[in-house]
Every structure is written in structure tokens, then in C-alpha cells.
Design an enzyme around this catalytic site. Sequence first.
Site, PDB file in Angstrom:
ATOM      1  N   ASN A 112      35.966  16.164  -8.843  1.00  0.00           N
ATOM      2  CA  ASN A 112      35.517  17.373  -8.143  1.00  0.00           C
ATOM      3  C   ASN A 112      36.396  18.542  -8.572  1.00  0.00           C
ATOM      4  OD1 ASN A 112      34.106  18.962  -6.179  1.00  0.00           O
ATOM      5  ND2 ASN A 112      35.873  18.790  -4.809  1.00  0.00           N
ATOM      6  N   HIS A 114      37.877  22.129  -7.021  1.00  0.00           N
ATOM      7  CA  HIS A 114      38.037  22.842  -5.755  1.00  0.00           C
ATOM      8  C   HIS A 114      38.748  24.168  -6.024  1.00  0.00           C
ATOM      9  CE1 HIS A 114      38.370  23.352  -1.456  1.00  0.00           C
ATOM     10  NE2 HIS A 114      39.619  23.747  -1.645  1.00  0.00           N
ATOM     11  N   SER A 141      41.727  23.461  -8.658  1.00  0.00           N
ATOM     12  CA  SER A 141      42.233  22.104  -8.908  1.00  0.00           C
ATOM     13  C   SER A 141      41.067  21.186  -9.257  1.00  0.00           C
ATOM     14  CB  SER A 141      42.878  21.527  -7.632  1.00  0.00           C
ATOM     15  OG  SER A 141      43.824  22.408  -7.086  1.00  0.00           O
ATOM     16  N   ASP A 150      38.631  16.838  -0.196  1.00  0.00           N
ATOM     17  CA  ASP A 150      39.510  17.592  -1.099  1.00  0.00           C
ATOM     18  C   ASP A 150      40.924  17.011  -1.129  1.00  0.00           C
ATOM     19  OD1 ASP A 150      37.384  19.375  -1.604  1.00  0.00           O
ATOM     20  OD2 ASP A 150      37.901  20.568   0.152  1.00  0.00           O
TER      21      ASP A 150
HETATM   22  C1  GRF Z   1      33.222  26.746  -7.501  1.00  0.00           C
HETATM   23  O1  GRF Z   1      34.129  27.738  -7.124  1.00  0.00           O
HETATM   24  C2  GRF Z   1      33.802  25.374  -7.260  1.00  0.00           C
HETATM   25  O2  GRF Z   1      35.188  25.323  -7.408  1.00  0.00           O
HETATM   26  C3  GRF Z   1      33.446  25.105  -5.818  1.00  0.00           C
HETATM   27  O3  GRF Z   1      32.194  25.703  -5.631  1.00  0.00           O
HETATM   28  C4  GRF Z   1      31.993  26.725  -6.608  1.00  0.00           C
HETATM   29  C5  GRF Z   1      30.756  26.351  -7.346  1.00  0.00           C
HETATM   30  O4  GRF Z   1      30.382  27.285  -8.303  1.00  0.00           O
HETATM   31  N1  GRF Z   1      33.496  23.709  -5.524  1.00  0.00           N
HETATM   32  P1  GRF Z   1      29.298  26.923  -9.388  1.00  0.00           P
HETATM   33  O5  GRF Z   1      28.075  26.411  -8.661  1.00  0.00           O
HETATM   34  O6  GRF Z   1      29.880  25.888 -10.298  1.00  0.00           O
HETATM   35  O7  GRF Z   1      29.014  28.219 -10.088  1.00  0.00           O
END
Ligand code: GRF
Length: 233
Positions: A112, A114, A141, A150
Site C-alpha cells: 500500500n 500512504h 510511505s 496503515d
Molecule cells: C494517494 O495520495 C495515495 O497515497 C493515497 O490515496 C491517494 C490516491 O491517489 N492512498 P491516486 O488515486 O493514486 O491518484
Amino acid sequence: MTEKNYLSAVILISGRGSNMISIVEHQKAGNIPLNIKAIISDNQNAAGLQFAKDNGICTSVVDAKKIGNRDLFNTQLKDCVDSYKPDLVILAGFMKILTADLVNAYTGKMLNIHPSLLPNFPGLDTHNRALKSGHKEHGASVHFVTEELDGGPVIIQAVVPIESDDTEDTLSARVLTEEHKIYPLTVKLFAEKRLKCINNEVYIDDHQLKSTVTVNKNDITKDLLCLKIGAVK
Ligand code: GRF
């Protein structure tokens, strides 16, 4: 094109899918030896689905709104993911909390990204919380997914400065630019079988990471995917 000896992956998105796009583009450019089997979304209106279709990647929607019931949604999501028999599950802006059942079926095989320097600011609204915190730095991260939200072992973090005139928009844009570098890099390491998670510990090239790999904005060039991560011990 499907390469026989490559690992396979599915990517789960909920919205615009810019991280998914950055991974797919690197994979298409030949930087990531991975078969991307499908883009899966809980939201039929996720903008990223169109990119997947335009690029000839199979899409599946497990529509959370239509299904309504949380348990049923999770069962159907797990069935959908399982149906592709992926070696790697990539969460890229997937906004539903996964059940233990699904997470535990892919221990060490689920990543994932984050938008914070974990363990700071797990959960939502990370950029606002970073701005209000008075911290001088923020970032993103990439971590292995465990049952704790997370909370799984962190692999790589990108650090950006927080400027005095930052707004949520300027800060999130600065972080997102770095997300698009560290996520493909992490996926590449996994695809190359150089990145592993064993007993909640992260290994790169069989060396246990004693601390997270941290990259600052200036370290990350266009050639990021050539980063000599092998030197990390
Ligand atoms: C990103 O900031 C990611 O870190 C978080 O949600 C957002 C998703 O953006 N989990 P995208 O859909 O990849 O443009």
C-alpha cells in the site's frame, strides 16, 4: 503482453488512479518485470478505470455502493482478487478497509502507499494534519499491508519539506509527485524478487532493513528506477 516467468499482480483503486498509472507506465516501458492482470475498483466511476481500458488491461468492479452490505462486499472483493491468482496485490488509493480474511490471504504479498511519513498520521486527511502539526517535513510511505490500518512494515519513504506558505493542495501535490516515484520502485523490487516480508520484517536482497529506506526529493531523479537499492543493508 504476458511474460511466462514474470510475477503477476492486480492493482486496486478507488478514484483517479494516478499511482496505478505511474506503475503501469513503468511496466509498459519495460522497467518493471510484472504481468498486471487486472485493475480492480470498488467504484464503477473511478477515473482510473478508463486508463486501464485504454491500455488494454482487464478491469473488474466490485461495486461497494450496489452491494451495500459490508460483509458481502468483502467476500466478493476477495473472490475477485483470488480469481486472478496474483503474486502481488497493489493497493493504490483503494479507500475501503480490507478485512483480515483478505489481508491474511496475501501476507507479504500486498503493498500500500500512504500519504504520510508513517507512523505519523495513519488514516485520512494526512496533509491537513501534517500542516497543523508544525512538522517541517512530510511525505509518503510504501508498506506491506497487515491487519493494522496503515500499520504494516514500512519499506520506502519519500520526504518532502513543508513550506511556510503551503496549503493542503500544494503539499499534497508535492507528496504525490514523489509517490509516483517510490511506488513503481517498490513494485519493481518486488517483481524482481528482491523485496520480501518475512515475519513482519522487510528484506531487500536478503538483507534485513534495519530502518526504512528514506529518499529525499533531491535523491529522486528521472532515473529513480536505477536507484542502487542493493546497497541498503
Ligand atoms: C494517494 O495520495 C495515495 O497515497 C493515497 O490515496 C491517494 C490516491 O491517489 N492512498 P491516486 O488515486 O493514486 O491518484
